[in-house]
Design an enzyme around this catalytic site. Structure first.
Site, mmCIF file in Angstrom:
data_model
loop_
_atom_site.group_PDB
_atom_site.id
_atom_site.type_symbol
_atom_site.label_atom_id
_atom_site.label_comp_id
_atom_site.label_asym_id
_atom_site.label_seq_id
_atom_site.Cartn_x
_atom_site.Cartn_y
_atom_site.Cartn_z
ATOM 1 N N HIS A 188 0.816 -1.211 0.000
ATOM 2 C CA HIS A 188 0.000 0.000 0.000
ATOM 3 C C HIS A 188 0.852 1.265 0.000
ATOM 4 O O HIS A 188 1.978 1.269 0.478
ATOM 5 C CB HIS A 188 -0.891 0.034 1.248
ATOM 6 C CG HIS A 188 -1.794 -1.142 1.354
ATOM 7 N ND1 HIS A 188 -2.227 -1.615 2.562
ATOM 8 C CD2 HIS A 188 -2.347 -1.946 0.416
ATOM 9 C CE1 HIS A 188 -3.020 -2.661 2.370
ATOM 10 N NE2 HIS A 188 -3.104 -2.883 1.068
ATOM 11 N N LYS A 248 6.558 5.822 7.521
ATOM 12 C CA LYS A 248 6.055 4.970 8.599
ATOM 13 C C LYS A 248 7.212 4.398 9.405
ATOM 14 O O LYS A 248 8.281 4.123 8.855
ATOM 15 C CB LYS A 248 5.245 3.802 8.024
ATOM 16 C CG LYS A 248 4.023 4.220 7.252
ATOM 17 C CD LYS A 248 3.337 3.024 6.616
ATOM 18 C CE LYS A 248 2.135 3.458 5.796
ATOM 19 N NZ LYS A 248 1.524 2.310 5.110
#
Length: 184
Positions: free
Chosen positions: A62, A72
């Site tokens: 993703h 992230k």
């Protein structure tokens, strides 16, 4: 804490210093100042997410498209996963290359994934509890994905396609060759 850049530019594994004794263990899971000193990156995390999955689940690959791209920092609270990042930054010297790192509640490793990468993981334990920080808010309209078992990428998820549990979105994701590179 130790930070090691993977073979992908700006993508790091982080290993905390773990203090163990007869009561259990303690470690600092994140420290902004240390992160910046060790990686040379200035990232401000503004959203924390948590996910639970069972063996064979593959989530990803993703990405959030600009202007909602997300960096992230991922870790496993319980269980074991293979965490995967693929560089899809248009002008990157490591474009199209991937890294796979085993993260678990035993090794306490973390993976920092910069903006412009697709990301996913597979669950290798009976269950896994994953926590991650993001430097941008989620935006549904900016979602994009690459099929995790794409033949061009040839990622070893530790589970075969026949035993993988995929969402409908991931089953129908684009092939790598049809994915438009990310311009940051």
């Amino acid at each position: 804490m130790k930070a090691t850049e993977t073979h992908l530019k700006d993508c790091f594994t982080l290993e905390p210093t773990v203090f163990k004794d007869n009561r259990g263990y303690f470690f600092e899971s994140y420290n902004q100042k240390k992160f910046e000193e060790l990686t040379g990156l200035n990232v401000t995390f503004i959203q924390d997410n948590q996910a639970s999955s069972t063996f064979g689940v593959v989530r990803g690959l993703h990405i959030q498209r600009p202007p909602f791209c997300q960096a992230k920092l991922l870790r496993v609270l319980q269980g074991k996963i293979i965490d995967v990042a693929v560089d899809l930054r248009k002008d990157s010297s490591t474009y199209g290359k991937s890294v796979a790192v085993e993260l678990s509640d035993e090794n306490h490793k973390q993976l920092f994934i910069p903006r412009g990468f697709v990301h996913g993981y597979s669950v290798l334990s009976e269950t896994a509890l994953i926590a991650y920080k993001c430097d941008n808010l989620y935006n549904r309209e900016s979602e994009d994905a690459v099929f995790p078992f794409d033949e061009t990428l040839n990622i070893d998820w530790g589970v075969s396609l026949s035993e993988a549990v995929l969402s409908e979105k991931d089953q129908n994701a684009k092939s790598f060759k049809d994915f438009v590179p990310v311009e940051l």
